[in-house]
Scaffold this active site. Structure first.
Site, PDB file in Angstrom:
ATOM      1  CG  ASP A  30      11.940 -15.155  13.530  1.00 51.73           C
ATOM      2  OD1 ASP A  30      11.530 -14.306  12.738  1.00 51.73           O
ATOM      3  OD2 ASP A  30      12.198 -14.906  14.728  1.00 51.73           O
ATOM      4  NE  ARG A 153       1.807  -1.058  -3.333  1.00 47.94           N
ATOM      5  CZ  ARG A 153       0.920  -1.033  -4.313  1.00 47.94           C
ATOM      6  NH1 ARG A 153       0.119  -0.009  -4.452  1.00 47.94           N
ATOM      7  NH2 ARG A 153       0.828  -2.041  -5.167  1.00 47.94           N
ATOM      8  N   GLY A 257       1.514   7.358   7.142  1.00 47.01           N
ATOM      9  CA  GLY A 257       1.953   6.676   8.368  1.00 47.01           C
ATOM     10  C   GLY A 257       2.564   5.341   8.001  1.00 47.01           C
ATOM     11  CB  CYS A 260       7.929   1.895   5.297  1.00 44.78           C
ATOM     12  SG  CYS A 260       7.614   0.147   5.544  1.00 44.78           S
TER      13      CYS A 260
HETATM   14  C1  UGA Z   1       5.645   1.621   1.633  1.00 46.49           C
HETATM   15  C2  UGA Z   1       6.006   1.635   0.140  1.00 46.49           C
HETATM   16  O1  UGA Z   1       4.857   1.990  -0.637  1.00 46.49           O
HETATM   17  C3  UGA Z   1       6.542   0.279  -0.299  1.00 46.49           C
HETATM   18  O2  UGA Z   1       6.954   0.348  -1.674  1.00 46.49           O
HETATM   19  C4  UGA Z   1       7.745  -0.081   0.562  1.00 46.49           C
HETATM   20  O3  UGA Z   1       8.260  -1.367   0.234  1.00 46.49           O
HETATM   21  C5  UGA Z   1       7.308  -0.098   2.025  1.00 46.49           C
HETATM   22  O4  UGA Z   1       6.790   1.199   2.381  1.00 46.49           O
HETATM   23  C6  UGA Z   1       8.517  -0.439   2.864  1.00 46.49           C
HETATM   24  O5  UGA Z   1       9.459   0.359   2.886  1.00 46.49           O
HETATM   25  O6  UGA Z   1       8.592  -1.556   3.400  1.00 46.49           O
HETATM   26  P1  UGA Z   1       3.535   0.768   3.061  1.00 46.49           P
HETATM   27  O7  UGA Z   1       4.193   1.387   4.240  1.00 46.49           O
HETATM   28  O8  UGA Z   1       2.982  -0.611   3.173  1.00 46.49           O
HETATM   29  O9  UGA Z   1       4.552   0.708   1.802  1.00 46.49           O
HETATM   30  O10 UGA Z   1       2.329   1.723   2.685  1.00 46.49           O
HETATM   31  P2  UGA Z   1       1.885   2.650   1.475  1.00 46.49           P
HETATM   32  O11 UGA Z   1       0.839   1.974   0.688  1.00 46.49           O
HETATM   33  O12 UGA Z   1       3.041   3.160   0.734  1.00 46.49           O
HETATM   34  O13 UGA Z   1       1.202   3.858   2.284  1.00 46.49           O
HETATM   35  C7  UGA Z   1       1.952   4.646   3.208  1.00 46.49           C
HETATM   36  C8  UGA Z   1       1.094   5.740   3.779  1.00 46.49           C
HETATM   37  O14 UGA Z   1       0.793   6.722   2.793  1.00 46.49           O
HETATM   38  C9  UGA Z   1      -0.254   5.297   4.329  1.00 46.49           C
HETATM   39  O15 UGA Z   1      -0.517   5.964   5.533  1.00 46.49           O
HETATM   40  C10 UGA Z   1      -1.241   5.705   3.254  1.00 46.49           C
HETATM   41  O16 UGA Z   1      -2.551   5.904   3.719  1.00 46.49           O
HETATM   42  C11 UGA Z   1      -0.612   6.981   2.766  1.00 46.49           C
HETATM   43  N1  UGA Z   1      -1.001   7.355   1.395  1.00 46.49           N
HETATM   44  C12 UGA Z   1      -0.646   6.574   0.345  1.00 46.49           C
HETATM   45  C13 UGA Z   1      -1.715   8.533   1.177  1.00 46.49           C
HETATM   46  O17 UGA Z   1      -2.056   9.275   2.128  1.00 46.49           O
HETATM   47  N2  UGA Z   1      -2.052   8.873  -0.095  1.00 46.49           N
HETATM   48  C14 UGA Z   1      -1.703   8.109  -1.163  1.00 46.49           C
HETATM   49  O18 UGA Z   1      -2.035   8.514  -2.312  1.00 46.49           O
HETATM   50  C15 UGA Z   1      -0.987   6.936  -0.940  1.00 46.49           C
END
Ligand code: UGA
Length: 434
Positions: A30, A153, A257, A260
């Protein structure tokens, strides 16, 4: 195998440490001296459960090192992973300057065969751009381009890396394919899908777009349940039992949110429009998610029957989801700012995200922060759950009823047991429930 990972942000650091756990010799690079110095002293710059323990374990096995010197890091390594940020550009497209900058430096310093792998989320055809840059700067270099998108995630990144549903490898060169197969040799063959490079790049955007669509869909179904008298929890279970649909990502809430989904759905729209394709479904998801946060703000205000000025709200949750300190594009932050603008008093609590939230919401002097969820509720007129932290589902509601003057709980994540809340004497307002 010796592997170089460029970028010690979320993706680079988790991937580097996990590759080391798989037994590879990893050098993480980095440009940020303070980050690298910190990592040398086992200071992890992000919040991710169990990452520190894993770092300590691979460090004691001497499988990982940290440096700011890319030239040195590339010596003897056959594969170099680019895991730098692709922030959102002004027009919504992914800003590739860090990725292409890393490619230039790889070209400058490499002397022997290199597999150059993108882990960062990059638009279709980025592999071709990298190939062009490297060939121009170092025409003698023998190299191959690979796309290996990440699906980690926040909050469960180690588990996602070590037990993936699939590993996508976009590769068009046999020597590079063998090297990638060796890197991922611990994973079963049926977990690995080899594709061409452009398809691998697109799979990442398509996956995040599909998941975002699933969330917006269930949020709209929750609205429908509320109006018709249905129950979203049962509806989600009923949907999820169909293996074609699957039971994950069907929890309604205040909208998606994080760093990603919001960024990637804008980027895929951009890729589509550059290629003359209309993604009307994705357009609708963006609109639906924006509206969701406004609707949830209105739901909170409605809980005061229209008289909300100077009312006090205990806002439990600031992170964009549970198990992280990340507040980027957090619906909870958007709701906090909406409410603060309407002159409500906010008593905010989050197990990990307070420091980040304080910076983001610094302009508001009507938001106070509490290290403890119970203390945040004491002087509140209303309790709002905005993030799905597990410990919020385990709150002692009887205790809260005795210390707080709040009579209602608005649960934007459906994580509190409605019956328990009512038994404790609260009026409970969930999502998509009667
Ligand atoms: C997401 C993807 O799930 C990963 O597979 C991916 O690698 C990552 O983006 C990325 O592109 O780097 P992440 O942003 O860590 O991961 O979060 P998520 O767990 O996917 O949740 C995203 C949003 O959706 C959160 O705000 C969460 O609260 C919301 N969510 C998730 C819901 O409102 N309902 C659900 O059933 C699931």
């Amino acid at each position: 195998m010796k592997i170089t990972v460029i970028g010690t942000g979320y993706v680079g650091l988790v991937s580097g440490i996990c590759f080391a756990k798989l037994g590879h010799q990893v050098v993480c690079v980095d440009k940020d001296y303070s980050k690298i110095n910190g990592l040398k002293q086992e200071i992890i710059p992000i919040f991710e459960p169990n990452l520190k323990e894993l770092l300590l374990s691979v460090k004691s096995d001497k499988k990982i090192s940290f440096t700011t010197d890319l030239n040195q890091a590339l010596q003897g390594s056959q594969a170099v992973f680019i895991a730098v940020g692709t922030p959102q550009g002004e027009d919504g497209s992914a800003d590739l300057s860090y990725v292409l900058g890393a490619a230039q430096e790889i070209a400058q310093y490499s002397q022997s065969f290199k597999v150059i792998v993108t882990k960062s989320t990059v638009p279709a055809n980025t592999g071709a751009k990298i190939r062009e840059i490297v060939a121009k700067i170092n025409p003698q270099l023998d190299f191959a381009i690979v796309s290996n998108p990440e699906f980690l995630r926040e909050g469960s990144a180690i588990e996602d890396f070590m037990n993936p549903d699939r590993v996508i490898i976009g590769v068009e060169d046999e020597k590079a394919k063998k090297i990638m197969a060796e890197i991922y040799q611990d994973f079963a063959d049926n977990k690995i899908l080899y594709t061409d490079i452009i398809t691998a790049e697109l799979i990442k955007y398509a996956s995040n777009s599909f998941l975002a669509t699933k969330i917006s869909f269930i949020n709209e179904m929750a609205d429908l349940c509320e109006k018709t008298g249905g129950d979203i929890k049962l509806l989600s279970s009923g949907l999820g039992l169909d293996s074609r649909i699957g039971n994950k990502f069907l929890n309604p809430g205040p909208g998606f949110g994080g760093s990603c989904f919001p960024k990637d759905i804008l980027a895929i729209l951009n890729i589509a429009s550059e290629n003359g394709v209309k993604l009307s479904l994705i357009d609708a998801v963006i609109k639906s998610n924006k509206l969701r946060q406004e609707k949830m703000t209105a739901r909170i205000l409605n809980a005061f029957d229209g008289v909300y000025k100077n009312k006090k709200i205990a806002l439990l949750g600031l992170a964009f989801k549970g198990n992280t300190d990340d507040i980027r594009y957090s619906p909870a932050i958007k709701i906090a700012s909406n409410l603060a603008k309407k002159s409500l008093q906010i008593f905010a609590h989050d197990p990990e995200a307070i420091a980040n939230a304080k910076k983001e919401l610094a302009q508001f002097n009507n938001i106070r922060y509490f290290d403890n969820a119970y203390e945040a509720t004491e002087d509140a007129d209303l309790i709002v759950i905005a993030t799905e932290w597990k410990n919020f589902s385990e709150l002692d509601l009887i205790k809260i009823k005795t210390i707080s003057k709040a009579k209602k709980i608005v649960d934007l994540r459906n994580i509190i047991d409605a019956t328990a809340a009512r038994m404790a004497g609260f009026e409970y307002i969930g999502i998509g429930q009667k």
